[in-house]
Design a protein around this motif. Structure first.
Motif, PDB file in Angstrom:
ATOM      1  N   ALA A 123       0.829  -1.207   0.000  1.00 26.67           N
ATOM      2  CA  ALA A 123       0.000   0.000   0.000  1.00 26.67           C
ATOM      3  C   ALA A 123       0.861   1.253   0.000  1.00 26.67           C
ATOM      4  O   ALA A 123       0.565   2.227  -0.697  1.00 26.67           O
ATOM      5  N   HIS A 127       1.246   4.445  -2.690  1.00 28.55           N
ATOM      6  CA  HIS A 127       0.708   5.689  -2.143  1.00 28.55           C
ATOM      7  C   HIS A 127       1.332   6.904  -2.815  1.00 28.55           C
ATOM      8  O   HIS A 127       2.525   6.936  -3.100  1.00 28.55           O
ATOM      9  N   ARG A 188      -5.572  -2.139   4.294  1.00 26.81           N
ATOM     10  CA  ARG A 188      -5.384  -1.303   3.115  1.00 26.81           C
ATOM     11  C   ARG A 188      -4.789  -2.112   1.961  1.00 26.81           C
ATOM     12  O   ARG A 188      -5.204  -1.972   0.815  1.00 26.81           O
ATOM     13  N   GLN A 189      -3.822  -2.969   2.253  1.00 28.34           N
ATOM     14  CA  GLN A 189      -3.240  -3.804   1.206  1.00 28.34           C
ATOM     15  C   GLN A 189      -4.276  -4.742   0.602  1.00 28.34           C
ATOM     16  O   GLN A 189      -4.356  -4.904  -0.624  1.00 28.34           O
ATOM     17  N   ASP A 191      -7.528  -4.350   0.554  1.00 28.93           N
ATOM     18  CA  ASP A 191      -8.521  -3.577  -0.191  1.00 28.93           C
ATOM     19  C   ASP A 191      -8.006  -3.178  -1.568  1.00 28.93           C
ATOM     20  O   ASP A 191      -8.740  -3.268  -2.571  1.00 28.93           O
TER      21      ASP A 191
END
Length: 201
Positions: A123, A127, A188-189, A191
């Motif tokens: 993630a 970013h 987050r990863q 998703d």
């Protein structure tokens, strides 16, 4: 990392996602390739936007589009774990030869991971700051045929892939409690991987 100026495309090399094989196959069509050191080869989106994009876009009529590959987080960690099982680093601090996969994942989630569990974050690699461009195209590692088809159409070429940097095979056991914790810790990863696809983001 690979830059194809003619097609206005940059392939960012996420570690352990078969990017090395794709970049090797596309090297003949590239105007710029960064193969080493690892910190530059595997430069994330934010660093690329801040350091490299301003340099290579000076004479471009339009901004470069970016492409990357993301792998299912458990499979990604498994690849790192297996890669660090190799005999070449057997007695080094980043070796996982005397560590179970479950312990490796537990340490990865810790506040200060030991050397063998320091593998980064997918993630964070993807970013970008609010002021910079987000990733343009993101493919799942598991859809390598889709990525290959996309690149062949985009670059108007045909190419073959050869396996590179293949990690040793090993059965990986992850306890349900550890997996549940990983799902929470690295949501987050998961998703981003779930929503990745051949579409433009």
């Amino acid at each position: 990392m690979l830059v194809i100026t003619e097609k206005n495309l940059v392939f960012l090399s996420m570690p352990k996602t078969a990017s090395t094989a794709f970049i090797a196959a596309l090297t003949p069509y590239a105007s710029m390739i960064i193969k080493s050191p690892p910190g530059l080869k595997h430069m994330g989106l934010r660093r690329f936007n801040n350091r490299i994009r301003p340099l290579i876009e000076k004479n471009q009529s339009a901004p470069f589009e970016t492409l990357a590959v993301i792998r299912h987080p458990i499979d990604w960690l498994g690849s790192w774990y297996r890669y660090r099982q190799r005999d070449a680093i057997k007695n080094k601090s980043n070796s996982t030869q005397n560590v179970s996969f479950d312990s490796f994942v537990q340490e990865y989630m810790g506040q200060t991971p030991p050397d063998f569990a320091k593998v980064g974050d997918q993630a964070k690699f993807l970013h970008s700051s609010k002021e910079s461009a987000p990733i343009t195209y993101l493919f799942q590692y598991e859809d390598q045929s889709g990525l290959k088809q996309f690149l062949e159409q985009r670059l108007e070429i045909k190419f073959n892939l050869q396996k590179r940097n293949v990690s040793p095979k090993k059965n990986l056991i992850l306890h349900p409690e550890t997996e549940e914790k990983l799902l929470r810790k690295c949501q987050r990863q998961f998703d981003i991987w779930q929503n990745a696809g051949p579409h433009r983001l």
